[in-house]
Design a protein around this motif. Structure first.
Motif, PDB file in Angstrom:
ATOM      1  N   SER A 144     -29.114  -0.894  -4.275  1.00 43.51           N
ATOM      2  CA  SER A 144     -28.821  -2.212  -4.846  1.00 43.51           C
ATOM      3  C   SER A 144     -27.320  -2.421  -4.982  1.00 43.51           C
ATOM      4  O   SER A 144     -26.818  -3.512  -4.709  1.00 43.51           O
ATOM      5  CB  SER A 144     -29.485  -2.369  -6.212  1.00 43.51           C
ATOM      6  OG  SER A 144     -30.874  -2.281  -6.091  1.00 43.51           O
ATOM      7  N   GLN A 145     -26.621  -1.380  -5.383  1.00 45.43           N
ATOM      8  CA  GLN A 145     -25.165  -1.491  -5.512  1.00 45.43           C
ATOM      9  C   GLN A 145     -24.515  -1.764  -4.161  1.00 45.43           C
ATOM     10  O   GLN A 145     -23.596  -2.578  -4.071  1.00 45.43           O
ATOM     11  CB  GLN A 145     -24.578  -0.212  -6.100  1.00 45.43           C
ATOM     12  CG  GLN A 145     -24.769  -0.071  -7.583  1.00 45.43           C
ATOM     13  CD  GLN A 145     -24.093   1.172  -8.118  1.00 45.43           C
ATOM     14  OE1 GLN A 145     -24.149   2.230  -7.505  1.00 45.43           O
ATOM     15  NE2 GLN A 145     -23.455   1.036  -9.257  1.00 45.43           N
ATOM     16  N   GLU A 146     -25.014  -1.118  -3.117  1.00 49.48           N
ATOM     17  CA  GLU A 146     -24.459  -1.335  -1.781  1.00 49.48           C
ATOM     18  C   GLU A 146     -24.734  -2.760  -1.300  1.00 49.48           C
ATOM     19  O   GLU A 146     -23.888  -3.384  -0.673  1.00 49.48           O
ATOM     20  CB  GLU A 146     -25.018  -0.307  -0.788  1.00 49.48           C
ATOM     21  CG  GLU A 146     -24.581   1.111  -1.074  1.00 49.48           C
ATOM     22  CD  GLU A 146     -23.064   1.282  -1.094  1.00 49.48           C
ATOM     23  OE1 GLU A 146     -22.375   0.734  -0.200  1.00 49.48           O
ATOM     24  OE2 GLU A 146     -22.553   1.941  -2.015  1.00 49.48           O
ATOM     25  N   ILE A 147     -25.922  -3.269  -1.593  1.00 52.49           N
ATOM     26  CA  ILE A 147     -26.257  -4.644  -1.225  1.00 52.49           C
ATOM     27  C   ILE A 147     -25.336  -5.616  -1.955  1.00 52.49           C
ATOM     28  O   ILE A 147     -24.816  -6.565  -1.368  1.00 52.49           O
ATOM     29  CB  ILE A 147     -27.739  -4.949  -1.507  1.00 52.49           C
ATOM     30  CG1 ILE A 147     -28.624  -4.204  -0.509  1.00 52.49           C
ATOM     31  CG2 ILE A 147     -28.016  -6.442  -1.464  1.00 52.49           C
ATOM     32  CD1 ILE A 147     -30.098  -4.249  -0.814  1.00 52.49           C
TER      33      ILE A 147
ATOM     34  N   ASP B 125     -22.005  -5.716  -0.354  1.00 52.54           N
ATOM     35  CA  ASP B 125     -22.056  -6.566   0.838  1.00 52.54           C
ATOM     36  C   ASP B 125     -21.997  -8.037   0.460  1.00 52.54           C
ATOM     37  O   ASP B 125     -21.249  -8.813   1.045  1.00 52.54           O
ATOM     38  CB  ASP B 125     -23.347  -6.317   1.634  1.00 52.54           C
ATOM     39  CG  ASP B 125     -23.321  -5.027   2.437  1.00 52.54           C
ATOM     40  OD1 ASP B 125     -22.244  -4.402   2.541  1.00 52.54           O
ATOM     41  OD2 ASP B 125     -24.381  -4.662   2.967  1.00 52.54           O
ATOM     42  N   LEU B 126     -22.804  -8.407  -0.510  1.00 50.62           N
ATOM     43  CA  LEU B 126     -22.876  -9.809  -0.902  1.00 50.62           C
ATOM     44  C   LEU B 126     -21.593 -10.296  -1.570  1.00 50.62           C
ATOM     45  O   LEU B 126     -21.288 -11.489  -1.533  1.00 50.62           O
ATOM     46  CB  LEU B 126     -24.091 -10.049  -1.794  1.00 50.62           C
ATOM     47  CG  LEU B 126     -25.457  -9.837  -1.107  1.00 50.62           C
ATOM     48  CD1 LEU B 126     -26.591 -10.046  -2.089  1.00 50.62           C
ATOM     49  CD2 LEU B 126     -25.612 -10.721   0.113  1.00 50.62           C
ATOM     50  N   SER B 127     -20.818  -9.369  -2.145  1.00 43.98           N
ATOM     51  CA  SER B 127     -19.539  -9.774  -2.752  1.00 43.98           C
ATOM     52  C   SER B 127     -18.553 -10.260  -1.691  1.00 43.98           C
ATOM     53  O   SER B 127     -17.615 -10.988  -1.997  1.00 43.98           O
ATOM     54  CB  SER B 127     -18.932  -8.632  -3.562  1.00 43.98           C
ATOM     55  OG  SER B 127     -18.416  -7.626  -2.706  1.00 43.98           O
TER      56      SER B 127
ATOM     57  N   ALA C  36     -19.734  -3.297   6.651  1.00 48.27           N
ATOM     58  CA  ALA C  36     -20.022  -4.597   6.035  1.00 48.27           C
ATOM     59  C   ALA C  36     -21.398  -5.107   6.444  1.00 48.27           C
ATOM     60  O   ALA C  36     -21.736  -5.126   7.619  1.00 48.27           O
ATOM     61  CB  ALA C  36     -18.956  -5.605   6.431  1.00 48.27           C
ATOM     62  N   PHE C  37     -22.182  -5.460   5.464  1.00 48.63           N
ATOM     63  CA  PHE C  37     -23.503  -6.069   5.603  1.00 48.63           C
ATOM     64  C   PHE C  37     -24.591  -5.127   6.126  1.00 48.63           C
ATOM     65  O   PHE C  37     -25.702  -5.587   6.386  1.00 48.63           O
ATOM     66  CB  PHE C  37     -23.447  -7.338   6.465  1.00 48.63           C
ATOM     67  CG  PHE C  37     -22.478  -8.364   5.974  1.00 48.63           C
ATOM     68  CD1 PHE C  37     -22.665  -8.974   4.746  1.00 48.63           C
ATOM     69  CD2 PHE C  37     -21.365  -8.706   6.721  1.00 48.63           C
ATOM     70  CE1 PHE C  37     -21.769  -9.927   4.273  1.00 48.63           C
ATOM     71  CE2 PHE C  37     -20.459  -9.656   6.261  1.00 48.63           C
ATOM     72  CZ  PHE C  37     -20.669 -10.259   5.037  1.00 48.63           C
ATOM     73  N   GLU C  38     -24.308  -3.837   6.276  1.00 45.96           N
ATOM     74  CA  GLU C  38     -25.338  -2.917   6.784  1.00 45.96           C
ATOM     75  C   GLU C  38     -26.519  -2.795   5.820  1.00 45.96           C
ATOM     76  O   GLU C  38     -27.665  -2.847   6.238  1.00 45.96           O
ATOM     77  CB  GLU C  38     -24.744  -1.547   7.090  1.00 45.96           C
ATOM     78  CG  GLU C  38     -23.936  -1.536   8.358  1.00 45.96           C
ATOM     79  CD  GLU C  38     -23.351  -0.178   8.673  1.00 45.96           C
ATOM     80  OE1 GLU C  38     -23.653   0.808   7.969  1.00 45.96           O
ATOM     81  OE2 GLU C  38     -22.567  -0.107   9.645  1.00 45.96           O
ATOM     82  N   GLN C  39     -26.242  -2.610   4.542  1.00 44.49           N
ATOM     83  CA  GLN C  39     -27.324  -2.468   3.560  1.00 44.49           C
ATOM     84  C   GLN C  39     -28.081  -3.772   3.371  1.00 44.49           C
ATOM     85  O   GLN C  39     -29.299  -3.789   3.339  1.00 44.49           O
ATOM     86  CB  GLN C  39     -26.784  -1.976   2.212  1.00 44.49           C
ATOM     87  CG  GLN C  39     -26.287  -0.563   2.222  1.00 44.49           C
ATOM     88  CD  GLN C  39     -27.413   0.432   2.455  1.00 44.49           C
ATOM     89  OE1 GLN C  39     -28.509   0.271   1.948  1.00 44.49           O
ATOM     90  NE2 GLN C  39     -27.136   1.443   3.247  1.00 44.49           N
TER      91      GLN C  39
ATOM     92  N   VAL D 296     -26.719  -7.166  11.914  1.00 48.72           N
ATOM     93  CA  VAL D 296     -25.409  -6.909  11.304  1.00 48.72           C
ATOM     94  C   VAL D 296     -24.272  -7.478  12.152  1.00 48.72           C
ATOM     95  O   VAL D 296     -23.378  -8.148  11.629  1.00 48.72           O
ATOM     96  CB  VAL D 296     -25.184  -5.391  11.094  1.00 48.72           C
ATOM     97  CG1 VAL D 296     -23.804  -5.112  10.533  1.00 48.72           C
ATOM     98  CG2 VAL D 296     -26.228  -4.798  10.202  1.00 48.72           C
ATOM     99  N   ASN D 297     -24.290  -7.206  13.450  1.00 53.51           N
ATOM    100  CA  ASN D 297     -23.194  -7.668  14.313  1.00 53.51           C
ATOM    101  C   ASN D 297     -23.105  -9.187  14.351  1.00 53.51           C
ATOM    102  O   ASN D 297     -22.012  -9.749  14.301  1.00 53.51           O
ATOM    103  CB  ASN D 297     -23.351  -7.103  15.725  1.00 53.51           C
ATOM    104  CG  ASN D 297     -23.138  -5.603  15.755  1.00 53.51           C
ATOM    105  OD1 ASN D 297     -22.317  -5.075  15.024  1.00 53.51           O
ATOM    106  ND2 ASN D 297     -23.892  -4.919  16.592  1.00 53.51           N
ATOM    107  N   ASN D 298     -24.250  -9.850  14.450  1.00 52.29           N
ATOM    108  CA  ASN D 298     -24.245 -11.313  14.453  1.00 52.29           C
ATOM    109  C   ASN D 298     -23.717 -11.855  13.132  1.00 52.29           C
ATOM    110  O   ASN D 298     -22.939 -12.809  13.116  1.00 52.29           O
ATOM    111  CB  ASN D 298     -25.641 -11.872  14.724  1.00 52.29           C
ATOM    112  CG  ASN D 298     -26.065 -11.676  16.159  1.00 52.29           C
ATOM    113  OD1 ASN D 298     -25.236 -11.446  17.035  1.00 52.29           O
ATOM    114  ND2 ASN D 298     -27.356 -11.759  16.408  1.00 52.29           N
TER     115      ASN D 298
END
Length: 143
Positions: free
Chosen positions: A6-9, A12-14, A34-37, A46-48
């Motif tokens: 959850s922290q990793e997500i 990403d969202l930050s 970035a955005f993997e989780q 992720v790449n898109n």
């Protein structure tokens, strides 16, 4: 999903805050993971998402000013433009993507903002539910 996931997500969202978007202009400035989780949580590529993020972040100032022509023009135009883009909330950006039919151009970014905007700000309602359940169980146990 555990607490660490959850922290990793949330990390990403930050990246989706307007302040962070304005500070990241190139792939090099974007964190490697970035955005993997969040991509597995939201089920997007992720790449898109990274490419859409960079394209949108580079256009954020221009897009917000082009769609707001009533904005006062002065000798400090760049400062005003920066301030208006910086003050955009995630909900503002989600609405912006929807209102100006940019969902087709940024489908993954739209899904990321949509996911960000549905996360509850607190767990108070869930805690109240458990508290109410506990009270009901105590009442049943005492009868």
């Amino acid at each position: 999903m555990g607490f660490n996931d959850s922290q990793e997500i949330l990390k990403d969202l930050s990246l989706l805050t307007s302040e962070r978007m304005l500070s990241i202009k190139t792939k090099i400035q974007l964190p490697d993971n970035a955005f993997e989780q969040s991509s597995s949580w939201i089920n997007i590529d992720v790449n898109n998402l990274q490419n859409e993020y960079l394209t949108f972040s580079n256009s954020l100032n221009d897009l917000s000013n082009d769609t707001n022509p009533s904005q006062p023009k002065s000798s400090n135009d760049s400062e005003i433009e920066e301030a208006n883009s910086t003050n955009m909330s995630s909900l503002d950006i989600l609405g912006f993507l929807s209102s100006y039919n940019l969902i087709a151009a940024f489908p993954n970014l739209y899904l990321a903002y949509k996911a960000l905007c549905i996360i509850p700000a607190s767990s108070a309602s869930a805690e109240r539910s458990f508290s109410k359940l506990r009270i009901e169980n105590l009442k049943q146990g005492s009868t």
